[in-house]
Write a protein that holds these residues in place. Structure first.
Motif, PDB file in Angstrom:
ATOM      1  N   THR A   1       0.792  -1.240   0.058  1.00  0.00           N
ATOM      2  CA  THR A   1       0.005  -0.034  -0.175  1.00  0.00           C
ATOM      3  C   THR A   1       1.085   1.132  -0.038  1.00  0.00           C
ATOM      4  O   THR A   1       1.722   1.444   0.978  1.00  0.00           O
ATOM      5  CB  THR A   1      -0.915  -0.075   1.344  1.00  0.00           C
ATOM      6  OG1 THR A   1      -1.534  -1.050   1.326  1.00  0.00           O
ATOM      7  CG2 THR A   1      -1.821   1.020   1.046  1.00  0.00           C
ATOM      8  N   CYS A   2       0.813   2.014  -0.868  1.00  0.00           N
ATOM      9  CA  CYS A   2       1.590   3.298  -1.035  1.00  0.00           C
ATOM     10  C   CYS A   2       0.741   4.498  -1.018  1.00  0.00           C
ATOM     11  O   CYS A   2      -0.261   4.668  -1.303  1.00  0.00           O
ATOM     12  CB  CYS A   2       2.100   3.355  -2.491  1.00  0.00           C
ATOM     13  SG  CYS A   2       3.400   4.480  -2.940  1.00  0.00           S
ATOM     14  N   LYS A   3       1.461   5.300  -0.141  1.00  0.00           N
ATOM     15  CA  LYS A   3       0.734   6.771   0.000  1.00  0.00           C
ATOM     16  C   LYS A   3       1.056   7.795  -1.091  1.00  0.00           C
ATOM     17  O   LYS A   3       2.187   8.239  -1.224  1.00  0.00           O
ATOM     18  CB  LYS A   3       0.968   7.461   1.199  1.00  0.00           C
ATOM     19  CG  LYS A   3       0.324   8.522   1.807  1.00  0.00           C
ATOM     20  CD  LYS A   3       0.569   9.281   3.105  1.00  0.00           C
ATOM     21  CE  LYS A   3      -0.077  10.216   3.337  1.00  0.00           C
ATOM     22  NZ  LYS A   3      -0.208  10.638   4.787  1.00  0.00           N
TER      23      LYS A   3
ATOM     24  N   PRO B   1       0.222  11.257  -3.319  1.00  0.00           N
ATOM     25  CA  PRO B   1      -0.090  12.687  -3.100  1.00  0.00           C
ATOM     26  C   PRO B   1      -1.539  12.703  -3.702  1.00  0.00           C
ATOM     27  O   PRO B   1      -1.823  12.053  -4.648  1.00  0.00           O
ATOM     28  CB  PRO B   1       0.616  13.433  -4.153  1.00  0.00           C
ATOM     29  CG  PRO B   1       2.119  12.822  -4.148  1.00  0.00           C
ATOM     30  CD  PRO B   1       1.628  11.439  -4.105  1.00  0.00           C
ATOM     31  N   ILE B   2      -2.429  13.623  -3.179  1.00  0.00           N
ATOM     32  CA  ILE B   2      -3.906  13.746  -3.424  1.00  0.00           C
ATOM     33  C   ILE B   2      -4.831  12.587  -3.036  1.00  0.00           C
ATOM     34  O   ILE B   2      -5.750  12.720  -2.263  1.00  0.00           O
ATOM     35  CB  ILE B   2      -4.106  14.175  -4.948  1.00  0.00           C
ATOM     36  CG1 ILE B   2      -3.191  15.339  -5.228  1.00  0.00           C
ATOM     37  CG2 ILE B   2      -5.412  14.362  -5.081  1.00  0.00           C
ATOM     38  CD1 ILE B   2      -2.956  16.009  -6.515  1.00  0.00           C
ATOM     39  N   ILE B   3      -4.410  11.320  -3.450  1.00  0.00           N
ATOM     40  CA  ILE B   3      -5.222  10.347  -3.442  1.00  0.00           C
ATOM     41  C   ILE B   3      -4.993   9.370  -2.157  1.00  0.00           C
ATOM     42  O   ILE B   3      -5.748   8.541  -1.829  1.00  0.00           O
ATOM     43  CB  ILE B   3      -5.514   9.369  -4.495  1.00  0.00           C
ATOM     44  CG1 ILE B   3      -4.010   8.534  -5.023  1.00  0.00           C
ATOM     45  CG2 ILE B   3      -5.770   9.905  -5.807  1.00  0.00           C
ATOM     46  CD1 ILE B   3      -3.956   7.496  -5.781  1.00  0.00           C
ATOM     47  N   ASN B   4      -3.907   9.764  -1.408  1.00  0.00           N
ATOM     48  CA  ASN B   4      -3.326   9.085  -0.255  1.00  0.00           C
ATOM     49  C   ASN B   4      -3.245   7.480  -0.778  1.00  0.00           C
ATOM     50  O   ASN B   4      -2.500   7.238  -1.463  1.00  0.00           O
ATOM     51  CB  ASN B   4      -4.450   9.242   0.889  1.00  0.00           C
ATOM     52  CG  ASN B   4      -4.464  10.522   1.512  1.00  0.00           C
ATOM     53  OD1 ASN B   4      -3.267  11.184   1.781  1.00  0.00           O
ATOM     54  ND2 ASN B   4      -5.691  10.938   1.818  1.00  0.00           N
ATOM     55  N   ASN B   5      -3.609   6.456   0.469  1.00  0.00           N
ATOM     56  CA  ASN B   5      -2.964   5.149   0.277  1.00  0.00           C
ATOM     57  C   ASN B   5      -3.912   4.326  -0.828  1.00  0.00           C
ATOM     58  O   ASN B   5      -5.088   4.725  -0.996  1.00  0.00           O
ATOM     59  CB  ASN B   5      -3.366   4.342   1.612  1.00  0.00           C
ATOM     60  CG  ASN B   5      -2.665   5.020   2.788  1.00  0.00           C
ATOM     61  OD1 ASN B   5      -1.444   5.545   2.440  1.00  0.00           O
ATOM     62  ND2 ASN B   5      -2.923   4.672   4.020  1.00  0.00           N
ATOM     63  N   ASP B   6      -2.955   3.607  -1.589  1.00  0.00           N
ATOM     64  CA  ASP B   6      -3.653   2.977  -2.911  1.00  0.00           C
ATOM     65  C   ASP B   6      -2.794   1.758  -3.030  1.00  0.00           C
ATOM     66  O   ASP B   6      -1.637   1.844  -2.471  1.00  0.00           O
ATOM     67  CB  ASP B   6      -3.603   3.757  -4.163  1.00  0.00           C
ATOM     68  CG  ASP B   6      -4.394   3.478  -4.958  1.00  0.00           C
ATOM     69  OD1 ASP B   6      -5.821   3.195  -4.690  1.00  0.00           O
ATOM     70  OD2 ASP B   6      -4.457   3.183  -6.348  1.00  0.00           O
TER      71      ASP B   6
ATOM     72  N   ARG C   1      -6.919   4.602  -9.998  1.00  0.00           N
ATOM     73  CA  ARG C   1      -7.040   5.904  -9.127  1.00  0.00           C
ATOM     74  C   ARG C   1      -5.796   6.629  -9.171  1.00  0.00           C
ATOM     75  O   ARG C   1      -5.627   7.648  -9.340  1.00  0.00           O
ATOM     76  CB  ARG C   1      -7.247   5.611  -7.628  1.00  0.00           C
ATOM     77  CG  ARG C   1      -8.633   5.505  -7.258  1.00  0.00           C
ATOM     78  CD  ARG C   1      -8.835   5.296  -5.738  1.00  0.00           C
ATOM     79  NE  ARG C   1      -8.102   6.128  -4.935  1.00  0.00           N
ATOM     80  CZ  ARG C   1      -7.986   6.096  -3.594  1.00  0.00           C
ATOM     81  NH1 ARG C   1      -8.674   5.266  -3.102  1.00  0.00           N
ATOM     82  NH2 ARG C   1      -7.081   6.860  -3.210  1.00  0.00           N
TER      83      ARG C   1
END
Length: 90
Positions: free
Chosen positions: A46-48, A50-55, A89
């Motif tokens: 799970t990568c944080k 910018p803008i969309i946070n965790n994905d 996303r």
């Protein structure tokens, strides 16, 4: 998960692939016959962003190694590829 932890895991995965290549070379140099199948490793994180946070992301690491080598033969170069998949996303 922080950037440093992801980088450490990615380095660990690449180290495993490199170690497989090294073992193949050592077996060849020690007088035995070496054989290896193509190596594939998939890691999920799970990568944080910018803008969309965790994905979620997925990293697939593959290496095209020779299946066999003759005793005394130099281990040829082989490709190590890493492909990262991200969601729509990202």
């Amino acid at each position: 998960m922080g950037v440093h932890k992801r980088q450490a895991r990615a380095r660990g995965a690449l180290s495993a692939v490199a170690a497989a290549g090294l073992v193949t070379g050592l077996v060849t140099l020690s007088g035995g016959s070496a054989s290896a199948d193509p190596v594939k490793l998939t890691q999920k994180y799970t990568c944080k962003f910018p803008i969309i946070n965790n994905d979620p992301i997925e990293v697939e690491i593959t290496a095209d190694m020779p299946a066999t080598m003759k005793v005394g033969e130099t281990v040829p170069e082989y490709d190590i590829k890493a492909v990262t998949k991200v969601s729509a996303r990202a």
